[in-house]
Scaffold this motif. Structure first.
Motif: not given
Length: 341
Positions: A186, A209, A227, A231, A234
Motif C-alpha cells: 500500500v 494499491v 490498483h 484501500p 480494494f
C-alpha cells in the motif's frame, strides 16, 4: 522463474498433454546445510526443457541424467548426494550437507488435475508419495490409513512441512502443494519500487494499491499489478489469506489506516507499517479509536523491517523483505519494532 510449485505442475501437465515424456524431481529430505529445502521441485521433458530447481545448481546435471532413464523406463529413482559423494563433490555440493531427491516419471493423472483445481481456488493440497513406486495419494479429510501410519501422517500434517516418513507400509514423502505467496504493498513510494522486485524474486505475487494515479504507474512499477483505488474499496473485493503479506508505506493515515484495519481482521501472515516509533504509537492510538483490539494491534510490525541499520529506500526494502521471510519461516530475528531505543 520464481519458486512456484503450481507453475511447475501446470508446465509439466502442458508438456505431458502434448505427448512429451516428462520427469518430476522432488527434494524429499535434507541433512545439514542443503541448498534447497524439502519440497523443492524440478520438471524436465524429453527435449531438455526445464522448470524449477532442486539445488543451487550443483546436482541438477546428475538429476537430469537420471531423469532420462526414468522417462525411458518409468521406474522412479531415489538419489542421494552428500559431501562424501565424489560425484556430488565434483558438481559443487561441498556445503557440508546431504540431499535426497526422488525422480519419477510424470503423467497426466487425476490427482494432479485435482491439485491444480484446488490451487486455482486458493487451497493447498497434501499428498503422500511412495518413495519406491512414486505412487501418489492425496490426503483429504476422510482419507484412512492403518493406525500406525495415521498417527505419523497426522503429526506431519500438524507441522505443515514436507517430511519423509518411514511407516509400517514403507517409506513415504508427505508433500504440500500451496498457492503462491502474495504481497500487497500500500503506497507507490520509493521503498515500494525496490521492494516489489525483491518480493517477486522471492516468489511473491505482488500487487500495489495507491489511490494516487500519478504515483502508481507502469513506468515506475513494471510488471506489478496496480490498483489505483482506496484501500477500503480494494479490500472489500480482496481478502488476504494465510499466504499473504501486506506492507503500508504511504505515511498517510487516510490511506494506511484503512488498509491496516482491513488486513488486521484477516489471516495474513505478515502486516507491516512504515514509520518511527513515535508515529507507530500515534497509529496505534488511531486504530484503537476505530475499534482495533490490542491483539490485532500487536500483529503490526512497526517500525517495519529487521534492525540492519538500513538508511536508503533499497536498504529499507531489504530489511522489510528479510522480516517477512523471518516471520514466514518462524525464524528468530530482531525487528525494528522490538529493537532498543
Amino acid at each position: 522463474m520464481m519458486d512456484d510449485s503450481g507453475a511447475i505442475l501446470r508446465e509439466a501437465l502442458s508438456w505431458a498433454r502434448k505427448g512429451r515424456k516428462v520427469a518430476l524431481a522432488t527434494v524429499v529430505s535434507t541433512w545439514g546445510s542443503s541448498p534447497r529445502a524439502a519440497g523443492s521441485r524440478l520438471a524436465v521433458d524429453e527435449d531438455g526443457h526445464m522448470i524449477g530447481s532442486v539445488s543451487g545448481g550443483c546436482v541438477e546435471g546428475e538429476v537430469l541424467a537420471n531423469a532420462e532413464d526414468v522417462m525411458r523406463t518409468g521406474r522412479p529413482a531415489l538419489l542421494e548426494f552428500g559431501v562424501s559423494d565424489g560425484t556430488a563433490w565434483s558438481l559443487g555440493l561441498a556445503c557440508g550437507g546431504r540431499i535426497e531427491i526422488l525422480v519419477e516419471k510424470f503423467r497426466d493423472r487425476p490427482e494432479f488435475n485435482q491439485i491444480v483445481e484446488q490451487l486455482d481456488r486458493g487451497e493447498e493440497t497434501a499428498a503422500l508419495v511412495a518413495l519406491d513406486s512414486g505412487e501418489r495419494r492425496l490426503v483429504e479429510g476422510d482419507t484412512q490409513f492403518d493406525e500406525a501410519s495415521q498417527s505419523l501422517v497426522a503429526a506431519a500434517l500438524a507441522r505443515g512441512v514436507e517430511t519423509a516418513l518411514d511407516g509400517p507400509a514403507g517409506k513415504f514423502f508427505l508433500e504440500f502443494w500451496r498457492p503462491p505467496l502474495s504481497l500487497i504493498i500500500v503506497g507507490a513510494v520509493h521503498i515500494a519500487q525496490a521492494l516489489a522486485p525483491i518480493a517477486a524474486a522471492a516468489g511473491y505475487r505482488v500487487a500495489l494499491v495507491d489511490p494516487r494515479p500519478a504515483f502508481a504507474t507502469p513506468q515506475r512499477f513494471p510488471g506489478v499489478a496496480l490498483h489505483t483505488e482506496w484501500p477500503e474499496d480494494f479490500f472489500a473485493r480482496i481478502r488476504p489469506d494465510s499466504r499473504c503479506a501486506m506492507v503500508a508505506l504511504t505515511h498517510e493515515p487516510r490511506i494506511d489506516d484503512a488498509a491496516l484495519i482491513a488486513v488486521l481482521r484477516s489471516p495474513a501472515f505478515y502486516i507491516g507499517a512504515l514509520g518511527s516509533r513515535g508515529s507507530a504509537e500515534k497509529r496505534r492510538e488511531r486504530l484503537r479509536a476505530k475499534g482495533c483490539s490490542e491483539a490485532e494491534l500487536a500483529r503490526i510490525h512497526g517500525p517495519v523491517g529487521l534492525c540492519i541499520g538500513a538508511a536508503s529506500p533499497p536498504e529499507i526494502a531489504i530489511a522489510i523483505a528479510a522480516e517477512m521471510t523471518a516471520v514466514l519461516r518462524q525464524a528468530q530475528a530482531q525487528s525494528l519494532g522490538s529493537a532498543a531505543e
